[in-house]
Design an enzyme around this catalytic site. Structure first.
Site, PDB file in Angstrom:
ATOM      1  N   TRP A 287       0.806  -1.230   0.000  1.00 32.09           N
ATOM      2  CA  TRP A 287       0.000   0.000   0.000  1.00 32.09           C
ATOM      3  C   TRP A 287       0.841   1.284   0.000  1.00 32.09           C
ATOM      4  CZ3 TRP A 287      -0.815  -3.685   4.041  1.00 32.09           C
ATOM      5  CH2 TRP A 287      -1.901  -4.554   3.858  1.00 32.09           C
ATOM      6  N   HIS A 288       2.041   1.196  -0.523  1.00 26.91           N
ATOM      7  CA  HIS A 288       2.896   2.390  -0.563  1.00 26.91           C
ATOM      8  C   HIS A 288       2.890   3.023  -1.952  1.00 26.91           C
ATOM      9  CE1 HIS A 288       5.417   0.666   3.054  1.00 26.91           C
ATOM     10  NE2 HIS A 288       4.156   0.921   3.363  1.00 26.91           N
TER      11      HIS A 288
END
Ligand code: FAD
Ligand code: NAG
Ligand code: NAG
Ligand code: NAG
Ligand code: NAG
Ligand code: NAG
Length: 580
Positions: free
Chosen positions: A514-515
């Site tokens: 989720w970066h």
């Protein structure tokens, strides 16, 4: 001291924790007098700054600007306060599993086939994330052209409110020692700094396991200077395009929860501006919806072109995450990320543990989990095969497994960068809908090699002496997982004949950490002052401006950037005022 009711109220106002007769109720909504539902907003209003997106960067930015200007912050989601799913560490997966339209987490699936999540709540991604808090390296700061001293001051401003030292119980300690045995040296102890070796990083969860978010940074706000509107969804930035002048952003059109339109405009003043902080999906999407983007693409959606900018939506990147599950013969603590191995191989090794994959105690066993199919973290089949049917099948299969199979932890790796990137496009003109995103995981061979090297380090950690009490001896592990055919998570990849290569393992088991970032990148869509090229009165300040993911995990730097740019913008404003 400390026993009077007034003292309790003052303390509660400052800390958000209210105590009566020794009983403390954490995370009571702070008395933010400036937060309102958008339904209560006037049809037309005027501010010095309008910030779109009350997320990880938008909140610190708004709090800072409010010190010396009139600021409006509009956020499409609701308040995080009082939502136990957000507050409690053990509920990490509950929000991600909630796919309702009112969920603080909006699921999206990239064209690559990997399930992903974006925030829809005041505080943004800091309300959903795994909490790890760690700064960017000094090289990263230099490359971004930031002022190192102000960067450090801004990190400290953030850390005073949201960063804590994690408890480091048995499983995380064994993982840390395993990294050291695997040669990820030196040991740097507890530090926020980004340095080679193994370290304990910060976390936004306090010692009680309660989350502190970017919304808490609004404590710094000047209540007289700030208005925050919840359930306010920006539809587009409004531009003034008279004559041959450069287009100037001068307002924002937004809808409240009842679907009623409101307009917020900039008040008179040449320094006044609109700032997009809607995140790596939201900011490029809104620029496009407002007419700033690739002209042909915009025309195909009947959007009037304000400025033809083919680079909006480019450079979308998501660092691939690959994870190995190690079942444990003995109980383990519930933990999210606390330790990181910063290798010289371009890969970062982190870990999380728990029973039932960290599902909340109140949940039906195995209903959710940090890496369970319900959260979208479903890696036993290659990305494109992660269909609803496959996920339902895996969920069923999980029910047939014994509880012991779910006791253990995940050791994960995230690669640096990444070098591979893709693009974002509109699917339609509805700002509530997800745009289409392609990340092209592992398109560059360097990215794939880094993943392979990371898996090799993970194998060493699992086989280390330090970690031995948390793994089954080889044979009984085989016996326990005799049912691997239906096991919903990945175990160590098999080596030797009949097995797939580590390269294939990386590609087949890829997930997101989720970066994701990009879409409005520095020097491409915004200049070094984060001003959007080609138009006036508009900046973008959030993770969409990044070329690479900062540090091992980005949130510290995203929050820092909000504070940092807030200080810079105010300095410009006050400097200009004095010289007038
Ligand atoms: C599940 C998960 C785990 C993670 N784990 C970690 C971790 O452990 N450590 C770490 O450092 N990082 C972690 N991250 C990454 C980190 O949280 C993000 O990089 C960061 O929050 C991004 O910040 P941002 O300000 O760019 O965007 P966001 O925080 O997403 O903010 C954007 C905001 O804009 C709002 N918005 C969007 N469109 C509109 C619109 N049209 N109108 C009004 N408002 C709008 C959104 O609702 C949102 O609140 C994780 C992220 C997730 C999702
Ligand atoms: C919050 O602040 C408002 C305005 O200052 C005040 O009227 C209200 O009583 C406060 N609420 C609490 C719970 O302190
Ligand atoms: C918490 O998560 C659960 C499971 O996803 C969901 O059903 C519930 O509505 C959530 N609660 C809140 C307050 O969001
Ligand atoms: C900022 O802090 C880091 C360590 O946290 C240090 O290495 C660096 O020199 C500092 N930079 C400045 C300009 O003070
Ligand atoms: C796996 O299960 C099968 C059938 O249930 C059994 O015959 C076999 O011995 C098991 N293998 C191991 C290693 O336990
Ligand atoms: C795999 O098996 C083939 C023969 O079937 C053999 O030639 C090869 O060396 C084996 N490879 C490994 C890694 O064992």
């Amino acid at each position: 001291m400390g026993s009077g009711w007034w003292w309790r109220l003052i303390t509660a106002a400052l800390t958000g924790i209210l105590c009566f007769h020794g009983v403390c109720q954490a995370q009571i909504a702070p008395n933010y007098t400036f937060v309102h539902q958008a339904t209560s907003a006037a049809p037309v209003s005027y501010y010095d700054y309008i910030i779109v997106g009350g997320g990880t960067s938008g909140c610190p930015l708004a709090a800072t600007l409010s010190q010396n200007a009139r600021v409006l912050l509009i956020e499409r989601g609701g308040s995080p306060y009082g939502n136990q799913n957000i507050t409690n560490l053990g509920s990490f997966s509950a929000t991600l599993a909630d796919t309702s339209p009112s969920s603080p987490s909006q699921r999206f699936i990239s064209e690559d086939g990997v399930f992903n999540a974006r925030a829809r709540v005041l505080g943004g991604g800091s309300c959903l994330n795994a909490g790890f808090y760690t700064r960017a390296g000094t090289d990263y700061v230099k490359a971004a052209g930031w002022d190192g001293a102000l960067v450090n001051q801004s990190y400290q401003w953030v850390e005073k409110v949201v960063a804590f030292e994690p408890p480091m119980l048995q499983w995380q300690s064994a993982f840390r020692n395993g990294l050291l045995e695997a040669g990820i040296l030196p040991y740097n102890g507890f530090t926020y700094d980004h340095i080679y070796g193994t370290k304990v990083g910060g976390t936004i969860f306090d010692r009680d396991g309660h989350r502190h978010t970017a919304a808490d940074l609004l404590k710094y706000a000047n209540p007289k200077g700030l208005t925050v509107l919840l359930h306010a969804t920006a539809q587009s930035i409004l531009f003034r395009t008279e004559g041959k002048l450069r287009p100037r952003a001068h307002g924002v059109l937004f809808k409240d929860a009842a679907g009623v339109e409101h307009r917020a405009y900039l008040s008179k003043g040449s320094m006044n501006e609109i700032v997009l902080s809607a995140g790596a999906l939201g900011s490029p999407q809104l620029l496009m919806l407002s007419g700033v983007g690739p002209a042909q693409h915009l025309r195909s959606h009947n959007i009037k072109v304000i400025f033809d900018q083919p680079l909006v939506g480019q450079g979308m990147a998501d660092n691939p995450m690959n994870a190995v599950f190690t079942p444990s013969p003995i109980p383990v603590e519930i933990s999210l990320i606390q330790v990181v191995g910063i290798t010289r191989l371009g890969t970062y090794i982190e870990a999380a543990s728990g029973s039932n994959f960290g599902s909340p105690p109140s949940a039906t066993p195995r209903d959710f989990g940090m890496f369970s199919p319900q959260t979208g973290q479903f890696s036993v089949v290659p990305p494109k095969q992660r269909t609803p049917e496959a996920i339902a099948k895996a969920t069923e299969a999980m029910k047939a497994l014994s509880n012991e199979a779910f006791r253990g932890g995940f050791i994960i790796e995230k690669i640096i960068g990444p070098l591979s990137s893709g693009h974002l496009q509109l699917r339609n003109t509805n700002p509530e809908d997800n745009p289409s995103v392609t990340f092209n995981y592992f398109q560059k061979p360097e990215d794939l090699q880094r993943c392979v090297d990371g898996i090799t380090v993970i194998e060493k950690v699992i086989q280390s002496k330090a970690f031995s009490k948390f793994r089954y001896p080889y044979l009984s592990l085989q016996a326990l997982l005799n049912m691997t055919l239906n096991f919903p998570v990945n175990l160590l990849p098999k080596h030797g004949n009949g097995s797939t290569s580590l390269e294939q393992f990386c590609k087949d088991t890829v997930m997101t950490i989720w970066h994701y970032h990009g879409g409005c990148q520095l020097d491409r869509v915004v200049d070094r002052n984060y001003k959007v090229f080609g138009v006036d009165g508009l900046r973008v300040i959030d993770g969409s401006t990044f070329h690479d993911s900062p540090g091992t995990n980005p949130q510290a730097t995203v929050m820092m950037l909000g504070r940092y740019m807030g200080v810079k913008i105010l300095n410009e404003r006050l400097g200009r005022k004095r010289s007038n």
